[in-house]
Design an enzyme around this catalytic site. Structure first.
Site, PDB file in Angstrom:
ATOM      1  N   GLU A   1      17.000   3.906  20.354  1.00  8.88           N
ATOM      2  CA  GLU A   1      16.935   5.008  20.033  1.00  8.88           C
ATOM      3  C   GLU A   1      17.847   5.763  21.600  1.00  8.88           C
ATOM      4  O   GLU A   1      18.010   7.150  21.211  1.00  8.88           O
ATOM      5  CB  GLU A   1      15.509   5.086  20.094  1.00  8.88           C
ATOM      6  CG  GLU A   1      14.659   5.405  18.913  1.00  8.88           C
ATOM      7  CD  GLU A   1      14.714   6.298  18.209  1.00  8.88           C
ATOM      8  OE1 GLU A   1      14.922   7.948  18.361  1.00  8.88           O
ATOM      9  OE2 GLU A   1      14.615   5.577  16.306  1.00  8.88           O
TER      10      GLU A   1
ATOM     11  N   ASP B   1      20.447  17.358  13.881  1.00  8.70           N
ATOM     12  CA  ASP B   1      20.289  16.369  12.282  1.00  8.70           C
ATOM     13  C   ASP B   1      19.329  18.227  11.213  1.00  8.70           C
ATOM     14  O   ASP B   1      18.617  16.875  10.621  1.00  8.70           O
ATOM     15  CB  ASP B   1      19.448  14.911  12.737  1.00  8.70           C
ATOM     16  CG  ASP B   1      17.505  15.849  13.391  1.00  8.70           C
ATOM     17  OD1 ASP B   1      17.675  16.960  13.852  1.00  8.70           O
ATOM     18  OD2 ASP B   1      17.068  14.694  13.454  1.00  8.70           O
TER      19      ASP B   1
END
Length: 301
Positions: free
Chosen positions: A79, A97
């Site tokens: 991450e 995103d």
């Protein structure tokens, strides 16, 4: 070689006496007593959690602070490319995103065209509750924090600029109520379902629970075929935990670098972390510092 019969100087005599005293004390008490704890004597993993959160996790997942600390290291590598996961309570970024802002240690989102049921509103509502609101709400938390935004359907629409909004989230890094809300939301949205799915199959290991949680937060807990729910349905029905998890990891490897879950080959390396620890027989994730260092020693792309 020239030899001298002269007496040692007074300064040399004092030095020799001091050295002998130092040696005697060191032999009696050890170097640690003289110099304090060594770097090897690291703080307990429990110190990464509040006592309340630690008890909450033990009660609801059966795992302790060391196991959750290791799960979070494995989650945070793909991450944030960093094993020091506790630095990211105040993380905030629009990663473009179409899911809105990504926030905190598990990447809660405010929502967008690709995320119409985000978990960010739950996080802010939990924060409002943790701060003592009698009727907690996401909008109540925004008002409390001085953030200009509102709920638009299920999406939390932020009116402030990224610099302003994320600046206020970053200031919550050490806020106890924020951390409490973070773990409660993380549990409600991802951990609870993962633990339930593991226990339904008779599995209780930290590795299995952690692998399920990693899948849920990366690909979704329930819904489509690539979510944790969908992958579990395609992983067979073996009652042998290792056999089942080998099948599960194989199925996840096929999809983890698709649908913008991860940029290749980060997804495959993400799954490989868990699968390699499985092969090592480290399913309880205890005393695995060197093993975790090994499986996370890959380069993010």
């Amino acid at each position: 070689m020239h030899m001298s019969n002269a007496r040692p100087s007074k300064s040399r005599t004092k030095f020799l006496l001091a050295f002998l005293c130092f040696t005697l004390v060191a032999s009696l008490f050890g170097a640690t007593a003289l110099f304090g704890p060594s770097k090897a004597a690291a703080a307990s993993p429990d110190d990464n959690f509040s006592p309340e959160t630690l008890q909450f996790l033990r009660t609801n997942t059966g795992l302790d602070g060391e196991q959750w600390n290791n799960i979070m290291k494995l989650i945070n590598k793909p991450e944030q490319d960093d094993l020091n996961w506790t630095k990211f309570y105040g993380y905030c970024e629009d990663i473009k995103d179409k899911r809105g802002y990504t926030i905190g240690i598990f990447g809660a989102t405010t929502g967008g065209s690709r995320d119409t049921h985000p978990d960010g509103p739950d996080l802010f509502k939990a924060y409002d509750a943790a701060k003592g609101a009698s009727n907690p709400s996401a909008e109540g938390a925004l008002k409390r924090l001085g953030i200009n935004g509102k709920m638009k359907g299920s999406i939390l629409e932020i009116k402030d600029s990224e610099k302003v909004f994320c600046g206020k989230i970053e200031k919550l890094q050490n806020d106890a109520a924020w951390r409490k809300a973070m773990w409660e939301t993380f549990y409600n949205v991802y951990i609870r379902y993962s633990v339930e799915q593991a226990r339904q199959r008779g599995f209780t290991s930290a590795l299995t629970i952690g692998s399920f949680v990693d899948t849920a937060l990366n690909q979704g807990a329930t819904g489509g075929s690539d979510t944790l729910q969908g992958l579990l349905a395609r992983s067979g029905s073996s009652s042998n935990e290792k056999t089942f998890m080998k099948n599960f990891h194989a199925k996840r490897t096929l999809v983890v670098d698709t649908n913008e879950y991860n940029q290749p080959p980060n997804g495959k390396n993400r799954v490989k972390q868990w699968d390699t620890l499985l092969d090592m027989g480290k399913m309880n994730l205890k005393n695995v510092d060197s093993e975790i260092a090994k499986v996370t020693d890959w380069e993010m792309k």
